[in-house]
Design a protein around this motif. Structure first.
Motif, PDB file in Angstrom:
ATOM      1  N   TYR A 324       0.836  -1.196   0.000  1.00  0.00           N
ATOM      2  CA  TYR A 324       0.000   0.000   0.000  1.00  0.00           C
ATOM      3  C   TYR A 324       0.872   1.247   0.000  1.00  0.00           C
ATOM      4  O   TYR A 324       1.815   1.361   0.779  1.00  0.00           O
ATOM      5  N   THR A 427     -11.813  -2.588  -0.301  1.00  0.00           N
ATOM      6  CA  THR A 427     -11.253  -3.426   0.767  1.00  0.00           C
ATOM      7  C   THR A 427     -11.666  -4.876   0.592  1.00  0.00           C
ATOM      8  O   THR A 427     -10.860  -5.796   0.759  1.00  0.00           O
ATOM      9  N   TRP A 448      -7.099  -6.437   5.037  1.00  0.00           N
ATOM     10  CA  TRP A 448      -7.381  -5.025   4.904  1.00  0.00           C
ATOM     11  C   TRP A 448      -8.670  -4.671   5.640  1.00  0.00           C
ATOM     12  O   TRP A 448      -9.543  -5.518   5.841  1.00  0.00           O
ATOM     13  N   PRO A 453      -8.741   1.634   2.001  1.00  0.00           N
ATOM     14  CA  PRO A 453      -8.021   0.436   2.459  1.00  0.00           C
ATOM     15  C   PRO A 453      -6.807   0.753   3.348  1.00  0.00           C
ATOM     16  O   PRO A 453      -6.010   1.620   3.035  1.00  0.00           O
ATOM     17  N   PHE A 455      -4.247  -1.683   6.297  1.00  0.00           N
ATOM     18  CA  PHE A 455      -4.041  -2.991   6.935  1.00  0.00           C
ATOM     19  C   PHE A 455      -4.716  -3.025   8.286  1.00  0.00           C
ATOM     20  O   PHE A 455      -4.736  -2.029   9.024  1.00  0.00           O
TER      21      PHE A 455
END
Length: 457
Positions: A324, A427, A448, A453, A455
């Motif tokens: 990401y 997500t 996610w 999104p 983590f």
């Protein structure tokens, strides 16, 4: 020796003569002294007058105190405290006054060791508790000790107070051990030179774990990283870095160049690159036969060509999965391949997202810019990757979001509500890939969460 002779009158004369050899014996020629210093006594057997000569480079910390006269002499020296991080050696010559005999004694005084406790095994690693020990480790590696199959662990935070330090490992003398920073903070250091620069300059068959790095500044020409400048057949896992690299090519937060390596669970928050930087990535600048996963970039990137939020250039044998980028790219003039996840893609990326903007103008000539990938070769693969809609702000580029080549599936943009162009939650789409690929306990992919999104914690 007894000599018999007669005088002129025939009388017998007996004369006894005694000869004594020249003697200078020193049973022990080597002495070890602790860092705190103190007195040492050198035992000497001699029948000569002696001259004591202390080498000039040791005269400031070793002094001759006294000599006890007699056939069995004792010569006393005082060694002052060693306030340096390094050990030191003094050579002292003891010469006969007529220069016919000479002996050399050596005094070695400890500095800071490169560890506090431990034996270097997996279950009893060397513990490093001070900046002096860290710097001594760098010197040990530079002198050729790679520490292969040797284990290290930090036992305390290391605050360098903006000192300039040398990286651990060079191209000719790489670090090959296992170093677990144990979550402690390494902070406020400067590293400069030409190439292979970072806290670890060059690692080979090494493992770096659990680093928390703050405010490290690196400057050089190429192969520059906050954690590692150059990584070969190594593993970097669970590292967080801040600081800056404001020059050079092959620049990354975790590694400037990685070959045959694995980078997992890392986050870069350092500002990287300048207007001339090439092969620049938030995690790795140039990825060769290597793999990046579960990693985040949130550091500002400034570059010229082959610049990506996660990887600058990703070759045909490399992958970036479940990563990401949440940082803006900025540059007055761009030329070449600029991508939200990967600048130049020749390999495979899956389940990656980009949630910020690429802001710049084309310098002229060929320039390819994309929310996911700047430029992809025909055999490149992209799966389940998404970027913020309209993330490429300035549209005067040769190619913007051009996905003509390569094998692309389930990709696209998402809007301010975290939805893909087809109305699905981005997500949920990313987690589709994660769920279908979390089959290995050794390399699980993070899930996610959230509308935009992120983590899961």
């Amino acid at each position: 020796i007894v000599i018999f002779a007669t005088d002129s009158y025939g009388h017998l004369i007996i004369k006894a003569l005694t000869f004594t050899d020249k003697l200078l014996e020193i049973p022990s020629l080597t002495f070890n002294v602790s860092k705190s210093g103190g007195y040492i006594e050198v035992g000497v057997s001699t029948n000569l007058e002696n001259i004591i000569v202390i080498a000039s480079d040791a005269a400031s910390w070793v002094s001759h105190v006294s000599t006890r006269a007699g056939r069995n002499d004792k010569i006393s020296f005082y060694v002052s405290e060693n306030k340096n991080t390094l050990g030191r050696t003094a050579e002292i010559k003891i010469k006969a006054s007529n220069n016919t005999i000479e002996k050399t004694i050596v005094i070695y005084q400890e500095g800071d060791r490169y560890y506090s406790t431990g034996s270097g095994t997996e279950y009893d690693p060397y513990i490093i508790n001070s900046t002096g020990q860290w710097e001594n480790l760098s010197i040990m590696v530079a002198n050729g000790n790679t520490f292969a199959n040797t284990y290290f662990k930090l036992g305390a935070n290391l605050e360098f107070n903006n000192a300039t330090i040398s990286p651990i490992g060079t191209e000719t003398a790489p670090f090959s051990g296992v170093f677990n920073a144990n979550g402690f903070i390494v902070s406020n250091a400067k590293i400069s030179g030409t190439q292979h620069l970072g806290l670890f300059g060059y690692i080979k068959n090494a493992t770096l774990l659990n680093f928390n790095i703050e405010s490290i500044t690196v400057s050089g020409s190429k192969y520059l990283g906050i954690l590692s400048g150059y990584s070969v057949n190594s593993t970097i896992q669970n590292a967080f870095v801040t600081g800056s690299i404001k020059s050079g090519n092959y620049v990354g937060g975790m590694a400037g160049y990685a070959s045959g390596s694995t980078i997992d669970g890392c986050e870069n928050d350092a500002s990287l690159g300048n207007t001339n930087s090439q092969y620049l990535g938030g995690i790795v600048g140039y990825l060769s036969s290597s793999h990046v996963s579960n990693s985040i970039n949130s550091g500002l990137l400034t570059g010229y060509d082959c610049m990506g939020g996660i990887v600058g250039l990703l070759d045909s044998s490399s992958t970036a999965k479940n990563c990401y980028n949440d940082a803006q790219f900025t540059q007055g003039n761009l030329f070449g391949s600029i991508g939200g996840v990967v600048g130049y893609l020749d390999g495979t990326i899956c389940a990656c997202a980009m949630n910020n903007s690429i802001n710049g103008t084309s310098e002229g000539g060929w320039c390819s810019v994309g929310g996911i990938v700047g430029y992809d070769n025909p055999d490149a693969i992209c799966r389940y990757c998404y970027y913020l809609k309209h993330s490429v702000i300035n549209k005067n580029f040769s190619h913007v979001g051009d996905l003509t080549w390569g094998s692309w599936y389930n990709y696209g943009s998402y809007n301010a509500y975290g939805e893909t162009s087809s109305g699905y939650s981005v997500t949920s789409k990313l987690n589709e890939w994660v769920s279908s690929n979390n089959t290995s306990e050794n390399y699980p992919y993070k899930k996610w969460s959230g509308t935009i999104p992120r983590f899961e914690e």
